[in-house]
Design an enzyme around this catalytic site. Structure first.
Site, PDB file in Angstrom:
ATOM      1  N   TYR A  28       0.901  -1.208   0.074  1.00  0.00           N
ATOM      2  CA  TYR A  28       0.042  -0.161  -0.095  1.00  0.00           C
ATOM      3  C   TYR A  28       0.859   1.355   0.094  1.00  0.00           C
ATOM      4  CZ  TYR A  28      -4.314   2.799   0.686  1.00  0.00           C
ATOM      5  OH  TYR A  28      -5.206   3.697   0.579  1.00  0.00           O
ATOM      6  N   LYS A  52     -20.727 -19.647 -11.290  1.00  0.00           N
ATOM      7  CA  LYS A  52     -20.129 -19.525 -12.557  1.00  0.00           C
ATOM      8  C   LYS A  52     -18.632 -19.111 -12.132  1.00  0.00           C
ATOM      9  CE  LYS A  52     -20.349 -19.604 -17.173  1.00  0.00           C
ATOM     10  NZ  LYS A  52     -21.627 -18.914 -17.880  1.00  0.00           N
ATOM     11  N   ASP A  77     -27.538 -15.031 -17.835  1.00  0.00           N
ATOM     12  CA  ASP A  77     -28.948 -15.205 -16.999  1.00  0.00           C
ATOM     13  C   ASP A  77     -29.737 -13.882 -17.318  1.00  0.00           C
ATOM     14  OD1 ASP A  77     -28.384 -17.845 -16.792  1.00  0.00           O
ATOM     15  OD2 ASP A  77     -28.640 -17.650 -14.367  1.00  0.00           O
ATOM     16  N   ALA A 122     -36.239 -20.316 -30.364  1.00  0.00           N
ATOM     17  CA  ALA A 122     -35.393 -19.272 -31.056  1.00  0.00           C
ATOM     18  C   ALA A 122     -35.221 -17.944 -29.946  1.00  0.00           C
ATOM     19  CB  ALA A 122     -36.574 -18.582 -32.275  1.00  0.00           C
ATOM     20  N   GLY A 123     -34.774 -18.850 -28.799  1.00  0.00           N
ATOM     21  CA  GLY A 123     -34.144 -17.799 -27.834  1.00  0.00           C
ATOM     22  C   GLY A 123     -32.777 -17.320 -28.081  1.00  0.00           C
TER      23      GLY A 123
END
Length: 758
Positions: free
Chosen positions: A46, A101, A144, A202-203
């Site tokens: 630091y 994820k 999502d 068809a997404g």
């Protein structure tokens, strides 16, 4: 796989909540990569030391990659509007998924990742928010987010940011499915340009699959898209911009009409929408990718009832050819980050698809063959794409992606030579980080019958149920039937799925008694003593079940100390010929896997026993997928300082020298010399060419202390002790062990460490 029913692991809500809550809520944490122990460390980290990199980055912004974690950091971003198959449940509810994820990024590609959940549903506000912090990261993984907003969000962010932005729900599935399609066409002798395709769904994922397969050669004129309202044709006026681009001129209006005569059917819609009649109407050697989750549009069993020439893939792990996004996103980002790509473009996505297709055509290594019970899979109808736990993925796929980034002009840093880069990648991850998964996969491919000796205990019942429902084999409880069934009902489990054997009432008692009496009659046991053991001691009874072939292995220890349980089992079972019974602990920490022995059995081993332990531990390490490099540890190194105990270890090495061994070993050695090659420069005669991964301890107490320190103070994940060296597989858990440990040890009994690896 005969009834078409789901074989997914049965996990209760209670277990899942406990997993996410204990010992620390969530699945992610932060650890420092630099020492923070002294005042000097803090001054460097630091103030005042941090000023130097600040100034360097201010002069040249690209040096942020040299002095910060940006180059290996990905943000997983969501607003929770399309969580798995659960819909719009909000950003907070999406956090467990996004943490998961992030964990996968680390597990499969050694990429640090943090999840960020955003409250905005409005496209412009969402984009403004992410663009504001995007420069902090090396890449953005969108997850999502509902369709069609996800398309516009990704487009705008790619324009605003000069780092990779990747909506995995779209592109991940597209890349894996395209790889599978490339190989399916190769196997069936088709040209992509001639392929007649029907897309159902068809997404976001469906349209991305469609666009990528067109990029590799599928003709616009040969594709029919079907959404919830029927065939997507040019006369419809209800299509959003991205879907309208794929509308076709056709008189067909229904899914059945669209499928008729098709070569390929790609499903990303809902369970059950494809009928057997539709499949029967398809062309010869139909390619069917039924990828709806958790249940496919049609199961392989249903297809097999009407076609014996179909080539199938699903999103399910219990069928061949699983289209799993984890085959894609970790390695795509790995390649992109390593050349500091400004985006993930079409060329990079196609490169990833070709990499996966090419890898499936390679000879399969032992680590993957192990998951198929030693039956090495070969490129063909049931092996179109690699398995998610193929250890070659990390070194095979990223170079394709990095090279495509460089050749397409979006890389800011040149790629290393392919061979050098692949070697660097292989070192990032230790294949045994997937140890438990590989063991489980191997057992599922070759299920076993395991007897659970303490079958009335609720935790043991849960573990037995988990073992069986996870597809690892058959679980048998040794218990009184009434109390065991009552406990199943109290736990909310079906009371008719697990087989129960009552030791006292079993019709095998006479045979078991005869067998055990013959073994013990000259060891001070009268027949009535043996009869009492068979009737009342569940460990003895369970071991007799294993001895007579009624079960392949057993698990015990929940209610008895290890030494008591082992003494019970030893009344029935002997050491395997030429084997030393020993306990092994496996410690995984920071990419390093260590097999530690003996952590369970021999309190003060002799030199001869130390040699036997070393051979047994090396054999087990090889069975776990390691190339063994064994170090016999001591407080001394090569006799300095000298003493009786170091002399004993030196003698054990001499005994190993006299035997025909096929692995590296060395000793006596202090731990730091064994584990850090730099410390061995002063010992050029050492026979270890790699850092040690099999540590043989001079006594049980030192082994036990070492593994507990590794776990408690070192942050290692420690598995075991596991037992090896008996003639048949037995595992002994800790007193009152958690369900997960009992289940894992049952899997280990089925895996059988004493078996010679394939």
């Amino acid at each position: 796989m005969t009834d078409g029913k789901s074989k997914r692991p049965s996990v209760s809500d209670e277990e899942a909540l406990a997993f996410h809550n204990k010992p620390t809520p969530g699945k992610l944490g932060v650890s420092a990569t630099k020492p923070m122990a002294t005042q000097r460390d803090l001054s460097l980290a630091y103030s005042p030391g941090v000023a130097a990199p600040v100034k360097a980055i201010a002069e040249d912004p690209d040096r942020v990659y040299d002095y910060t974690s940006k180059g290996n950091m990905v943000a997983v971003v969501s607003n929770g509007t399309a969580i798995l198959g659960l819909g719009d449940l909000g950003p907070a509810a999406s956090k467990p998924v996004m943490e998961g994820k992030s964990v996968l990024f680390k597990r499969f590609a050694d990429i640090d990742s943090i999840d960020l959940e955003i409250t905005y549903k409005d496209v412009d506000r969402f984009v403004e928010c992410v663009a504001g912090f995007g420069d902090t990261f090396g890449g953005i993984n969108l997850e999502d987010i509902r369709s069609p907003e996800c398309f516009e969000i990704e487009r705008q962010l790619r324009e605003k940011l000069d780092i990779p932005v990747f909506h995995d729900d779209q592109h991940g599935t597209a890349i894996i499915a395209t790889a599978a399609l490339l190989n399916a066409c190769d196997i069936s002798g088709r040209k992509l340009s001639d392929l007649k395709v029907c897309l159902v769904g068809a997404g976001a994922a469906g349209l991305s699959v469609l666009e990528l397969i067109k990029s590799v050669g599928v003709s616009d004129d040969n594709v029919i898209v079907v959404d919830k309202d029927g065939v997507v044709h040019k006369r419809r006026n209800d299509l959003h911009e991205r879907l309208a681009k794929h509308a076709c001129n056709t008189d067909k209006r229904t899914l059945a009409e669209a499928v008729d005569g098709a070569d390929c059917l790609i499903g990303l819609s809902a369970a059950g929408v494809i009928s057997k009649e539709m499949v029967a109407s398809m062309a010869k050697d139909p390619i069917i990718f039924a990828m709806a989750n958790p249940e496919p549009e049609i199961t392989p069993e249903q297809v097999a009832e009407v076609r014996d020439d179909a080539i199938m893939a699903t999103g399910r792990s219990d069928y061949p050819n699983q289209v799993n996004n984890v085959l894609g996103f970790p390695y795509i980002f790995r390649g992109a980050l390593d050349v500091r790509a400004t985006t993930i473009n079409e060329e990079m996505k196609l490169a990833a698809a070709h990499a996966l297709a090419d890898l499936a055509r390679q000879d399969v290594p032992d680590e993957v063959a192990e998951a198929y019970s030693g039956a090495r899979p070969q490129y063909g109808r049931d092996y179109l794409i690699p398995t998610p736990f193929d250890p070659r993925l990390i070194s095979f796929v990223p170079p394709y992606v990095a090279r495509a980034a460089e050749e397409s002009g979006v890389a800011r840093k040149p790629m290393e030579k392919t061979e050098t880069y692949s070697h660097t990648l292989a070192r990032r991850l230790d294949p045994t980080a997937s140890l438990q998964q590989r063991i489980t996969a191997s057992v599922r491919a070759n299920p076993k019958t395991i007897v659970f000796a303490e079958g009335e205990e609720p935790s043991v019942i849960r573990a037995a149920h988990a073992f069986q429902t996870q597809g690892m084999g058959k679980a048998i409880l040794v218990a009184r039937e009434g109390p065991a069934r009552d406990n199943m009902r109290n736990l909310g489990l079906p009371d008719d799925e697990l087989e129960i054997w009552n030791a006292r009432l079993s019709d095998r008692n006479p045979e078991f008694t005869d067998l055990l009496y013959e073994r013990l009659k000259r060891k001070g046991y009268l027949r009535r003593d043996v009869q009492r053991l068979v009737n009342t001691d569940r460990n003895v009874f369970s071991a007799l079940m294993v001895k007579t072939g009624e079960a392949d292995g057993m698990v015990t220890g929940y209610t008895r100390h290890t030494n008591v349980a082992l003494n019970d089992v030893s009344l029935v079972l002997d050491p395997a010929p030429g084997e030393q019974i020993l306990g092994l602990s496996v410690a995984v920490s920071k990419g390093h896997t260590l097999v530690v022995a003996d952590t369970l059995i021999t309190e003060f081993p002799t030199a001869e026993e130390l040699a036997d332990i070393t051979i047994g531990a090396a054999k087990a390490a090889r069975r776990l997928g390691l190339v063994p490099h064994a170090a016999l540890l001591s407080y001394s190194t090569f006799g300095n300082p000298g003493g009786e105990r170091s002399e004993k270890i030196a003698r054990a090495v001499e005994i190993l020298d006299e035997r025909a061994t096929d692995f590296e070993y060395e000793g006596d050695m202090a731990p730091d010399i064994a584990l850090d090659p730099a410390h061995r420069d002063i010992y050029p005669f050492s026979r270890l060419t790699e850092e040690a991964n099999v540590l043989v301890m001079p006594a049980v107490h030192s082994a036990s202390i070492a593994t507990r320190l590794l776990k408690s103070a070192g942050g290692a994940t420690v598995f075991g002790p596991v037992l090896t060296g008996l003639e048949l597989p037995v595992q002994i858990c800790r007193l009152s062990a958690p369900v997960s440990e009992i289940t894992s040890l049952a899997a280990m009994a089925a895996f059988d460490l004493s078996k010679t690896s394939a």
